[in-house]
Design an enzyme around this catalytic site. Structure first.
Site, PDB file in Angstrom:
ATOM      1  N   HIS B  51      34.449 -29.773  57.173  1.00 53.41           N
ATOM      2  CA  HIS B  51      34.666 -31.061  56.508  1.00 53.41           C
ATOM      3  C   HIS B  51      33.746 -31.155  55.286  1.00 53.41           C
ATOM      4  O   HIS B  51      32.689 -30.515  55.245  1.00 53.41           O
ATOM      5  CB  HIS B  51      34.368 -32.210  57.479  1.00 53.41           C
ATOM      6  CG  HIS B  51      35.339 -32.300  58.622  1.00 53.41           C
ATOM      7  ND1 HIS B  51      35.278 -33.275  59.589  1.00 53.41           N
ATOM      8  CD2 HIS B  51      36.404 -31.525  58.946  1.00 53.41           C
ATOM      9  CE1 HIS B  51      36.261 -33.097  60.460  1.00 53.41           C
ATOM     10  NE2 HIS B  51      36.957 -32.046  60.095  1.00 53.41           N
ATOM     11  N   GLU B  53      31.660 -33.373  54.267  1.00 55.01           N
ATOM     12  CA  GLU B  53      30.273 -33.761  54.543  1.00 55.01           C
ATOM     13  C   GLU B  53      29.454 -32.588  55.076  1.00 55.01           C
ATOM     14  O   GLU B  53      28.316 -32.361  54.650  1.00 55.01           O
ATOM     15  CB  GLU B  53      30.214 -34.886  55.593  1.00 55.01           C
ATOM     16  CG  GLU B  53      30.944 -36.151  55.228  1.00 55.01           C
ATOM     17  CD  GLU B  53      32.350 -36.167  55.795  1.00 55.01           C
ATOM     18  OE1 GLU B  53      33.094 -35.186  55.604  1.00 55.01           O
ATOM     19  OE2 GLU B  53      32.707 -37.170  56.438  1.00 55.01           O
ATOM     20  N   CYS B  81      33.909 -38.871  60.481  1.00 55.65           N
ATOM     21  CA  CYS B  81      34.294 -38.714  61.883  1.00 55.65           C
ATOM     22  C   CYS B  81      33.029 -38.516  62.718  1.00 55.65           C
ATOM     23  O   CYS B  81      31.915 -38.491  62.183  1.00 55.65           O
ATOM     24  CB  CYS B  81      35.225 -37.511  62.034  1.00 55.65           C
ATOM     25  SG  CYS B  81      34.382 -35.922  61.836  1.00 55.65           S
ATOM     26  N   CYS B  84      30.805 -35.497  61.635  1.00 52.50           N
ATOM     27  CA  CYS B  84      30.059 -35.687  60.383  1.00 52.50           C
ATOM     28  C   CYS B  84      29.025 -36.800  60.500  1.00 52.50           C
ATOM     29  O   CYS B  84      27.941 -36.703  59.921  1.00 52.50           O
ATOM     30  CB  CYS B  84      31.027 -35.928  59.242  1.00 52.50           C
ATOM     31  SG  CYS B  84      32.048 -34.468  58.941  1.00 52.50           S
TER      32      CYS B  84
END
Lengths: 149, 149
Positions: B51, B53, B81, B84
């Site tokens: 992801h 992040e 999420c 993260c």
């Protein structure tokens, strides 16, 4: 027959010898073969997300050449934290077996209880407390030694 | 003056052009300079944890040569999420600024509300809804296009 949790405990002990918090993880494929194993490398990699589970999960997808681990299981010596529990869900792990319970940082049976959240996309089957005494002893010895130095 | 969220949105748009879900992230250092930026690379890296992040946070520690990002802030185009959000806490990020709210996968204002959990080790300051229309539009356009193909 391979004792997967024993292999994870040996990985955890190796982490301890390197000065890392002793946590180990093993990913097992659908045929029962070990696909990847890893232990904590937070200090070595200068990365607070380099937990045993994260490293083992990524190594397993690299090994299998597939993005999801739908037929795979993971054995971890300690109850996964929120980061690792979320990753276990994202990788679509089938079954999670873990050792010691972690009332402080655990996110499976403690804290956010991530797999019980209605918004979680995938829930593995969960089996906790496997060889928890060995796992907890490794951790306790590690932190006791840290305090002495 | 740099608009950090605009930079994150541009990273998200670049992800969309590569066929990745458009999410972008920017880590800003204590002096206001951008330390790292990244966008979603789940497909490219064959890693469901790649992801924006996670990539930006790891790149920032590598860039700064330090394990924690205690004086740094992160700008993300979408509510993080659970994975993260947990990483943001582990990296000790000071402030989290995010764009669109995510009622399905978000773990800050939705689902486990991770920073509200009593067991979380570190809570950043949180500012949500920044340029959320631009961010949500990028995501909606991406998924609409997917459905057409």
């Amino acid at each position: 027959m391979t004792n997967y949790m024993q292999t994870a405990l040996e990985a955890a002990a190796a982490a301890s010898a390197r000065g890392e918090v002793p946590v180990g993880a093993v990913v097992v494929g659908p045929d029962g073969a070990i696909v990847a194993q890893a232990s904590n490398r937070v200090e070595e990699l200068c990365d607070p997300t380099a937990h045993a589970e994260m490293l083992a999960l990524r190594a397993a997808t690299a090994q299998l050449g597939q993005e999801r681990l739908t037929e795979c299981d993971i054995y971890v010596t300690l109850e996964p934290c929120a980061l690792c529990a979320a990753a276990i869900s994202l990788f679509r792990i089938r079954r999670l077996y873990f050792g010691a319970y972690d009332s402080k940082g655990g996110a499976v049976e403690h804290g956010p209880r991530l797999f019980g959240q209605p918004t979680i996309m995938h829930r593995p089957e969960v089996y906790g407390g496997i060889q928890e005494v060995e796992s907890a002893t490794l951790l306790r010895d590690f932190f006791n030694k840290l305090r002495e130095t």
